[in-house]
Design an enzyme around this catalytic site. Structure first.
Site, short mmCIF file in Angstrom:
data_model
loop_
_atom_site.label_atom_id
_atom_site.label_comp_id
_atom_site.label_asym_id
_atom_site.label_seq_id
_atom_site.Cartn_x
_atom_site.Cartn_y
_atom_site.Cartn_z
N HIS A 158 0.58 -1.06 0.62
CA HIS A 158 -0.18 0.25 0.21
C HIS A 158 0.88 0.92 0.10
CE1 HIS A 158 -3.55 -1.81 1.06
NE2 HIS A 158 -3.09 -2.75 0.87
N HIS A 212 -3.09 -5.61 8.31
CA HIS A 212 -1.99 -4.33 7.94
C HIS A 212 -1.69 -3.73 9.69
CE1 HIS A 212 -1.60 -4.58 3.85
NE2 HIS A 212 -2.64 -4.71 3.93
N HIS A 233 -6.65 -11.45 5.89
CA HIS A 233 -5.95 -12.66 5.03
C HIS A 233 -4.58 -12.59 6.47
CE1 HIS A 233 -3.27 -8.34 4.63
NE2 HIS A 233 -3.57 -8.12 3.57
N ASN A 236 -0.61 -12.49 6.82
CA ASN A 236 0.20 -11.26 5.94
C ASN A 236 -0.29 -10.18 6.73
OD1 ASN A 236 -1.26 -13.82 3.92
ND2 ASN A 236 1.12 -12.71 3.43
N ASP A 289 -8.17 -12.27 -2.90
CA ASP A 289 -7.09 -11.15 -2.97
C ASP A 289 -6.49 -10.67 -4.46
OD1 ASP A 289 -6.08 -9.09 -1.59
OD2 ASP A 289 -4.18 -9.86 -0.87
N LEU A 322 5.75 -9.16 -1.70
CA LEU A 322 4.35 -9.76 -2.54
C LEU A 322 2.68 -8.75 -2.12
CD1 LEU A 322 2.81 -12.30 -3.40
CD2 LEU A 322 2.80 -12.61 -1.13
#
Length: 389
Positions: A158, A212, A233, A236, A289, A322
């Site tokens: 991001h 995140h 996710h 991650n 995703d 990724l």
């Protein structure tokens, strides 16, 4: 928003000898001529009924029957990222919805990653208008904002310049006049020390998903107590599980009221860790995703002001970061079985029933439109295939 009107079953049909996720033993599904499931009953049930004159019998011989998939995190398809929607390319939305329908997906939540507020609101306006008028293809349930309220240290791909502080004022600024179309927001709860934003979002009927984030287990649990019910996710863009600091994920998988999204492409999370997670909790659902090149061949594609390289369905920035996949949702279902991680019933449910549960939508049951999939598990080749009925 209107329901997509697909009625593949146009007469009264009894589907017999079916396995149905969430039901024991073989079932029969009674579907009326309006394409609605009237009843799901165990095989051998004795009941008095005058058979309709147009009754058809479909014996699926032990195959699985489910509703179509639901994808709660999908960033684009056919070359279009949802953050890049404009009036000029809005005609791609019906094509994407039809592509997803053909890929077995009944409904989806277009996901907007972190970008400028004007881009977010332009996309929200276009998606809201399309969702209000679309009657074919996969149904749009609303929008998933993955950002811009993310932890800088876990931002992943991001863009940092568009990250924003997590305050009610900033949330209002991002949502503008389009709060009604937003159904999920991914945020980092540790950015809200006053603990005001989650309650505000819940008052708007927006599902709060943690992701995140650098949140500790205590910070995550506080967010769950305030009404957050999802994790974006799993594994991650969050601290790893640790035996002395379980972190956000540890708090999530021990909380029966929280469901975790999971990418089963083999790149975002290794099969071994997927197996651990599936043993640890049943509160999981699959997401694709998928990025804009979903439906396109491998190659290098534009991604905001940067480029991504897609190899074997995995997308990375040119520096190796990724960013996502270009694999359809059901590849994750097939992967779980290929890797021997779970049984057929659970793999199917993770992409069909589970995301519906996460959004408080009904799973396969009486009264649901019979937009049904038939799944066949070949015990010899260990391959799972599907088709729409």
């Amino acid at each position: 928003m209107t329901q997509a009107t697909h009625k593949p079953i146009a007469s009264n049909v009894d589907i017999i000898n079916a396995r149905v996720p969430g039901y024991q033993d073989l079932q029969m599904l009674l579907v009326n001529h309006e394409g609605v499931i009237e009843q799901i009953l165990p095989m051998g049930t004795v009941f008095k009924r005058v058979p309709p004159p147009d009754l058809q019998i479909l014996d699926v011989a032990g195959d699985w029957i489910s509703l179509g998939g639901v994808d709660l995190q999908i960033n684009g398809a056919l070359g279009l990222a949802f953050t890049e929607l404009t009036p000029e390319n809005a005609a791609m939305l019906p094509k994407i919805s039809q592509y997803l329908w053909d890929a077995g997906v009944d409904a989806y939540v277009p996901t907007l990653v972190t970008t400028a507020i004007e881009n977010i609101q332009r996309s929200l306006a276009i998606i809201a208008d399309f969702a209000a008028h679309s009657t074919t293809g996969a149904k749009i349930l609303g929008v998933h904002l993955e950002g811009p309220f993310l932890n800088y240290g876990k931002r992943g791909a991001h863009p940092a310049e568009y990250l924003l502080p997590l305050t009610i004022e900033e949330v209002k600024r991002v949502l503008g006049d389009y709060a009604a179309i937003v159904k999920i927001i991914t945020l980092a709860p540790e950015l809200d020390p006053g603990s005001e934003v989650i309650a505000y979002l819940r008052s708007l009927d927006i599902t709060v998903s943690l992701g995140h984030s650098q949140a500790t287990a205590d910070q995550a649990q506080q967010a769950f107590d305030l009404g957050a019910t999802m994790v974006t996710h799993a594994f991650n863009a969050m601290p790893p599980l640790h035996h002395r600091e379980p972190g956000l994920l540890g708090a999530a998988i021990t909380n029966p009221n929280v469901m975790c999204g999971l990418i089963a492409d083999g790149q975002h999370v290794t099969p071994t860790m997927l197996k651990i997670l599936l043993r640890a909790t049943h509160e999981l659902f699959l997401v694709s995703d998928a990025l804009a090149p979903l439906g396109l061949p491998d190659g290098i594609y534009p991604w905001d002001s940067r480029h991504i390289e897609v190899k074997n369905g995995t997308a990375r920035l040119l520096d190796g970061t990724l960013t996502g996949t270009t694999l359809p949702l059901f590849v994750g279902v097939q992967n779980l079985l290929k890797w021997g991680i779970c049984d057929v019933e659970r793999a199917i449910a993770l992409a069909t029933n589970a995301p519906r549960k996460a959004m408080n939508l009904p799973v396969i049951s009486s009264g649901q439109p019979a937009n049904l999939l038939r799944w066949h598990w070949d015990k010899t080749t260990k391959e799972l295939t599907w088709q729409r009925l």
